[in-house]
Design a protein around this motif. Structure first.
Motif, mmCIF file in Angstrom:
data_model
loop_
_atom_site.group_PDB
_atom_site.id
_atom_site.type_symbol
_atom_site.label_atom_id
_atom_site.label_comp_id
_atom_site.label_asym_id
_atom_site.label_seq_id
_atom_site.Cartn_x
_atom_site.Cartn_y
_atom_site.Cartn_z
ATOM 1 N N ASP A 96 22.515 -2.035 -31.410
ATOM 2 C CA ASP A 96 21.839 -0.747 -31.201
ATOM 3 C C ASP A 96 20.850 -0.848 -30.043
ATOM 4 O O ASP A 96 20.778 0.057 -29.201
ATOM 5 N N LYS A 97 20.105 -1.940 -30.007
ATOM 6 C CA LYS A 97 19.146 -2.111 -28.914
ATOM 7 C C LYS A 97 19.867 -2.174 -27.574
ATOM 8 O O LYS A 97 19.470 -1.504 -26.608
ATOM 9 N N LEU A 98 20.934 -2.948 -27.511
ATOM 10 C CA LEU A 98 21.672 -3.090 -26.258
ATOM 11 C C LEU A 98 22.243 -1.752 -25.803
ATOM 12 O O LEU A 98 22.247 -1.436 -24.607
ATOM 13 N N SER A 99 22.688 -0.943 -26.746
ATOM 14 C CA SER A 99 23.281 0.354 -26.395
ATOM 15 C C SER A 99 22.265 1.315 -25.806
ATOM 16 O O SER A 99 22.636 2.294 -25.146
ATOM 17 N N LYS A 100 20.967 1.045 -26.016
ATOM 18 C CA LYS A 100 19.914 1.931 -25.537
ATOM 19 C C LYS A 100 19.282 1.454 -24.231
ATOM 20 O O LYS A 100 18.317 2.063 -23.751
ATOM 21 N N TYR A 101 19.822 0.373 -23.662
ATOM 22 C CA TYR A 101 19.301 -0.096 -22.379
ATOM 23 C C TYR A 101 19.432 1.007 -21.326
ATOM 24 O O TYR A 101 20.448 1.705 -21.253
ATOM 25 N N ARG A 102 18.399 1.106 -20.500
ATOM 26 C CA ARG A 102 18.475 1.970 -19.327
ATOM 27 C C ARG A 102 18.541 1.093 -18.091
ATOM 28 O O ARG A 102 17.804 0.101 -17.986
ATOM 29 N N VAL A 103 19.435 1.428 -17.175
ATOM 30 C CA VAL A 103 19.633 0.634 -15.962
ATOM 31 C C VAL A 103 19.139 1.425 -14.756
ATOM 32 O O VAL A 103 19.564 2.561 -14.533
ATOM 33 N N LYS A 104 18.231 0.830 -13.997
ATOM 34 C CA LYS A 104 17.750 1.431 -12.755
ATOM 35 C C LYS A 104 18.202 0.562 -11.592
ATOM 36 O O LYS A 104 17.954 -0.650 -11.593
ATOM 37 N N VAL A 105 18.815 1.167 -10.619
ATOM 38 C CA VAL A 105 19.384 0.416 -9.509
ATOM 39 C C VAL A 105 18.932 1.009 -8.184
ATOM 40 O O VAL A 105 18.986 2.223 -7.979
ATOM 41 N N GLY A 106 18.473 0.146 -7.303
ATOM 42 C CA GLY A 106 18.232 0.527 -5.907
ATOM 43 C C GLY A 106 16.871 1.102 -5.626
ATOM 44 O O GLY A 106 16.036 0.493 -4.957
ATOM 45 N N TYR A 107 16.614 2.312 -6.165
ATOM 46 C CA TYR A 107 15.404 3.034 -5.781
ATOM 47 C C TYR A 107 15.138 4.125 -6.825
ATOM 48 O O TYR A 107 16.033 4.544 -7.561
ATOM 49 N N PRO A 108 13.911 4.621 -6.869
ATOM 50 C CA PRO A 108 13.574 5.648 -7.864
ATOM 51 C C PRO A 108 14.222 6.994 -7.555
ATOM 52 O O PRO A 108 14.569 7.292 -6.410
ATOM 53 N N SER A 109 14.357 7.802 -8.578
ATOM 54 C CA SER A 109 14.928 9.141 -8.398
ATOM 55 C C SER A 109 13.915 10.108 -7.805
ATOM 56 O O SER A 109 14.275 11.182 -7.306
ATOM 57 N N ARG A 110 12.645 9.745 -7.851
ATOM 58 C CA ARG A 110 11.571 10.588 -7.296
ATOM 59 C C ARG A 110 10.601 9.683 -6.539
ATOM 60 O O ARG A 110 10.130 8.683 -7.075
ATOM 61 N N TRP A 111 10.316 10.038 -5.297
ATOM 62 C CA TRP A 111 9.462 9.189 -4.462
ATOM 63 C C TRP A 111 7.993 9.530 -4.664
ATOM 64 O O TRP A 111 7.622 10.684 -4.868
ATOM 65 N N ARG A 112 7.177 8.531 -4.550
ATOM 66 C CA ARG A 112 5.732 8.674 -4.691
ATOM 67 C C ARG A 112 5.160 9.465 -3.518
ATOM 68 O O ARG A 112 5.588 9.321 -2.372
ATOM 69 N N ASP A 113 4.163 10.296 -3.811
ATOM 70 C CA ASP A 113 3.490 11.101 -2.791
ATOM 71 C C ASP A 113 2.164 10.436 -2.434
ATOM 72 O O ASP A 113 1.278 10.289 -3.273
ATOM 73 N N ALA A 152 17.577 4.287 3.060
ATOM 74 C CA ALA A 152 18.371 5.135 3.947
ATOM 75 C C ALA A 152 19.091 4.302 4.997
ATOM 76 O O ALA A 152 20.205 4.630 5.416
ATOM 77 N N LYS A 153 18.481 3.192 5.384
ATOM 78 C CA LYS A 153 19.048 2.373 6.452
ATOM 79 C C LYS A 153 19.907 1.226 5.937
ATOM 80 O O LYS A 153 20.899 0.848 6.573
ATOM 81 N N TYR A 154 19.540 0.675 4.762
ATOM 82 C CA TYR A 154 20.175 -0.576 4.340
ATOM 83 C C TYR A 154 20.853 -0.529 2.964
ATOM 84 O O TYR A 154 21.410 -1.533 2.542
ATOM 85 N N PHE A 155 20.822 0.600 2.272
ATOM 86 C CA PHE A 155 21.392 0.636 0.924
ATOM 87 C C PHE A 155 22.208 1.905 0.748
ATOM 88 O O PHE A 155 21.737 2.895 0.192
ATOM 89 N N PRO A 156 23.449 1.896 1.206
ATOM 90 C CA PRO A 156 24.288 3.102 1.111
ATOM 91 C C PRO A 156 24.637 3.420 -0.334
ATOM 92 O O PRO A 156 24.527 2.586 -1.232
ATOM 93 N N SER A 213 0.802 -1.223 0.000
ATOM 94 C CA SER A 213 0.000 0.000 0.000
ATOM 95 C C SER A 213 0.836 1.274 0.000
ATOM 96 O O SER A 213 0.493 2.252 -0.667
ATOM 97 N N LEU A 214 1.912 1.271 0.761
ATOM 98 C CA LEU A 214 2.753 2.469 0.941
ATOM 99 C C LEU A 214 4.207 2.124 0.611
ATOM 100 O O LEU A 214 5.136 2.523 1.313
ATOM 101 N N GLY A 215 4.381 1.373 -0.458
ATOM 102 C CA GLY A 215 5.678 0.777 -0.760
ATOM 103 C C GLY A 215 6.827 1.758 -0.863
ATOM 104 O O GLY A 215 7.928 1.482 -0.375
ATOM 105 N N GLU A 216 6.599 2.916 -1.465
ATOM 106 C CA GLU A 216 7.721 3.840 -1.630
ATOM 107 C C GLU A 216 7.979 4.671 -0.376
ATOM 108 O O GLU A 216 9.106 5.111 -0.151
ATOM 109 N N SER A 217 6.962 4.867 0.444
ATOM 110 C CA SER A 217 7.218 5.498 1.748
ATOM 111 C C SER A 217 8.119 4.602 2.587
ATOM 112 O O SER A 217 9.072 5.063 3.221
ATOM 113 N N VAL A 218 7.805 3.305 2.587
ATOM 114 C CA VAL A 218 8.654 2.350 3.293
ATOM 115 C C VAL A 218 10.023 2.285 2.623
ATOM 116 O O VAL A 218 11.067 2.263 3.286
ATOM 117 N N GLY A 219 10.023 2.255 1.290
ATOM 118 C CA GLY A 219 11.267 2.125 0.546
ATOM 119 C C GLY A 219 12.246 3.246 0.805
ATOM 120 O O GLY A 219 13.468 3.034 0.862
#
Length: 668
Positions: free
Chosen positions: A400-417, A358-362, A347-353
């Motif tokens: 060409d396809k491989l060169s356009k991959y986007r990699v997301k790691v850890g957490y989003p750049s913007r948190w859900r409100d 902050a605590k477990y993923f430096p 329900s509140l996944g990104e608030s928890v995230g």
């Protein structure tokens, strides 16, 4: 851009920390010394653990992923219970109130079915087909399943925009096979399901529950007969069909699309992507032909099934007896705190995230994972150059396809409100229904806007990863970069076999049977020369045949066609990770640790991540509905196809893992 191998090797070495001498990362205590790796990699490296480990009573399986999920749950529990003690912000107050609402079991028992009476009253109020169809559109917004599920998603045919999709849904059992197959195991589950439906109707105080349960099961069986199976749904060209309003009427003439979309709060929508048009047509026919009373009972049962775990003990236990015991083989319901934590996460996944990372993923952990992913992408690019069955034109398109991959790691750049979400400590069912509506309407706001490339499909505390074909991105939540998948004090070889294969697995999904039908910009189109696609299909068919021979339960075999995408990703992921390890050696011989060479330790690390055992009922459920092969075959199948494995362990004809070189499958 392709880096010189020596430069790539340097980057790969920098990606992993140094290891103390003698610390290999191999878990020798889990080995079965009576089994040779050459005969069965999975049993050899996991056999002692399998013999000694017990699946917890409240789990359907137990293994590496379950252990890490358990750790994630405990960490989230600490975060949420700290919020209960110190609700010092709007986010912590929401978490605390939601958690407390679930933990108040006494209140749930006192309220009984009162919290869902408004929903049941809506169903009672259906007097005609239009009203029924409108409610079929409305209930999914509150998280209740109907035969068709409307939702907003990225448009597979135009990945820069969103579209309304309508998908087949609404069965109370996991898959159509549970309704249609006549094996004893499926018959037994159907009998349990019928008893469950009857129990729910009886709890609701409805007369003649046995007759009514049979009528609903018959209706669901008619729906199941018309649903597409998982293999058919893997064809994106057939399972994405955009219609305007006139086209919808033509595709399913007896279904009142205007009423359905109005109920779904989509009255202004003019174009809909229907994944299974033939099924939608049958739904329209059944809405028109089946008695309204049967449809009302069907919807009552969907509401009861969807909320029973939130209600009084008799209803929660009835639901567990079917979903937990009959379907998954569990003997005990999970502790209430676990179920409460799962609800807060959902329900509140990104608030928890936000608090989780902050605590477990430096920051250094995020940087390390990004480097690993980037280096494996480079290794994959080098591997593409050496694929001998691709023509130059198709190979160039693949690069060409491989060169356009986007990699997301850890957490989003913007948190859900979540500030607009009303959460109350004394209203569990209301909290869940409001959350479902909140999330549903949040997605509705996407319509008409450019695709948000920063949106995440998983929370940071999720133990999983994914590839998204229309967005051409790979996503690794924070919770994945932990033992047993990544061990900071283990040597490189084991880490390449574990987290390296997981990263390369997700990369490979862009080139499996489904992902390969999307180009580098996420457009669903054929970028292949016909002769290359034909060669790819032949290789994939060989993999289908290999996995279809695996008997996972007596007379129940792996569905090689359903699982082919995951099997391609497992196969390619292991081969790419091994290549990356070789490059990291920079031409030097690997060190021997714990009696194994580095090359051997890569495969042992790979075998270890699939450690686990599973209840028979759950194994059947996954064989039926899961696109992944069972974990033991995920360890065995890719290794048997790897020439590097055979060379590392000097396999010979007669060994259980031996496969003649000419029969080994290499795709990417």
């Amino acid at each position: 851009m392709i880096l010189h191998p020596s430069r790539l090797a340097l980057l790969l070495m920098l990606a992993l920390p140094a290891v103390a001498a003698g610390r290999s990362g191999i878990e020798l205590d889990h080995f079965d010394p009576s089994v040779r790796i050459q005969d069965n990699l999975f049993q050899a490296v996991n056999g002692k653990w399998i013999k000694q480990a017990e699946i917890p009573a409240d789990e359907s399986s137990w293994g590496t992923f379950d252990e890490l999920y358990e750790l994630s749950q405990k960490r989230v529990r600490e975060i949420v219970e700290a919020a209960v003690v110190h609700p010092d912000s709007p986010e912590t107050r929401q978490m605390a109130a939601l958690y407390q609402s679930f933990m108040d079991e006494a209140l749930a028992d006192r309220l009984g079915m009162a919290p869902i009476k408004p929903l049941l009253a809506e169903i009672d109020g259906i007097t005609d087909r239009k009203g029924l169809t409108r409610l079929l559109g409305r209930l999914p917004a509150q998280g209740m399943e109907g035969p068709l599920r409307p939702y907003v998603n990225v448009d597979d045919n135009a990945p820069s925009q969103y579209v309304v999709m309508v998908d087949q849904h609404g069965l109370g059992m996991p898959d159509r096979d549970y309704y249609l197959k006549h094996d004893a195991s499926y018959k037994s589950t159907r009998a349990s399901y019928l008893n469950y439906l009857e129990a729910l109707l009886r709890q609701a105080g409805l007369a003649d529950p046995a007759r009514r349960a049979k009528a609903v099961l018959a209706l669901e069986t008619r729906l199941a007969k018309s649903q597409w199976d998982g293999t058919a749904l893997r064809d994106p060209h057939k399972s994405h069909n955009k219609f305007d309003r006139a086209g919808l009427t033509k595709a399913a003439p007896k279904f009142d699309w205007a009423a359905f979309l109005d109920g779904a709060e989509m009255s202004e929508v003019q174009v809909v992507d229907v994944r299974t048009p033939s099924y939608a047509k049958v739904v329209g026919q059944l809405v028109a032909s089946e008695p309204l009373e049967v449809w009302r009972d069907y919807l009552r049962l969907r509401v009861l099934d969807g909320t029973a775990h939130l209600l009084s003990k008799p209803l929660a236990e009835a639901r567990f007896n079917f979903h937990g015991k009959a379907l998954s083989g569990m003997s005990q319901m999970s502790p209430r705190w676990k179920r409460a934590v799962s609800m807060v996460n959902n329900s509140l996944g990104e608030s928890v995230g936000k608090q989780y990372v902050a605590k477990y993923f430096p920051a250094e952990a995020k940087a390390r994972m990004e480097t690993l992913a980037g280096n494996l992408l480079k290794a994959y690019q080098q591997s593409l150059d050496n694929v001998d069955w691709l023509s130059p034109d198709t190979k160039a398109a693949a690069r060409d396809k491989l060169s356009k991959y986007r990699v997301k790691v850890g957490y989003p750049s913007r948190w859900r409100d979540y500030s607009g979400l009303d959460i109350r400590a004394n209203d569990l069912v209301g909290n869940v229904l409001r959350t479902n509506r909140f999330n549903y309407r949040y997605k509705l706001t996407f319509l008409g806007k450019p695709v948000d490339r920063d949106e995440w499909g998983m929370t940071p505390q999720t133990v999983n990863a994914y590839y998204d074909a229309p967005l051409n991105e790979i996503v690794f939540p924070a919770a994945m970069l932990q033992p047993p998948f990544f061990k900071a004090d283990a040597d490189d070889a084991v880490n390449y076999g574990a987290i390296g294969t997981i990263i390369a697995h997700e990369i490979s999904h862009g080139f499996d049977d489904l992902g390969s039908q999307y180009d580098g910009d996420g457009n669903m189109r054929n970028w292949w020369r016909p002769v290359d696609r034909k060669s790819f299909d032949k290789l994939a068919d060989r993999l289908v045949a290999q996995y279809s021979r695996y008997e996972a339960l007596p007379k129940h075999f792996v569905n090689g066609r359903l699982t082919v995408g995951e099997n391609i990703a497992d196969l390619s992921g292991l081969q790419i990770a091994f290549k990356a390890y070789q490059l990291s050696l920079n031409g030097k011989p690997s060190a021997t640790l714990d009696g194994f060479t580095g090359e051997q330790r890569v495969f042992i690390g790979f075998g270890q991540i699939w450690r686990g055992k599973i209840r028979e009922q759950e194994r059947l459920r996954r064989l039926t509905a899961d696109s992944h092969a069972p974990d033991d075959f995920r360890a065995l199948g890719p290794a048997m196809n790897s020439s590097a494995f055979h060379q590392a362990f000097n396999t010979q004809p007669g060994d259980g893992m031996f496969k003649p070189e000419a029969d080994r499958i290499r795709i990417w």
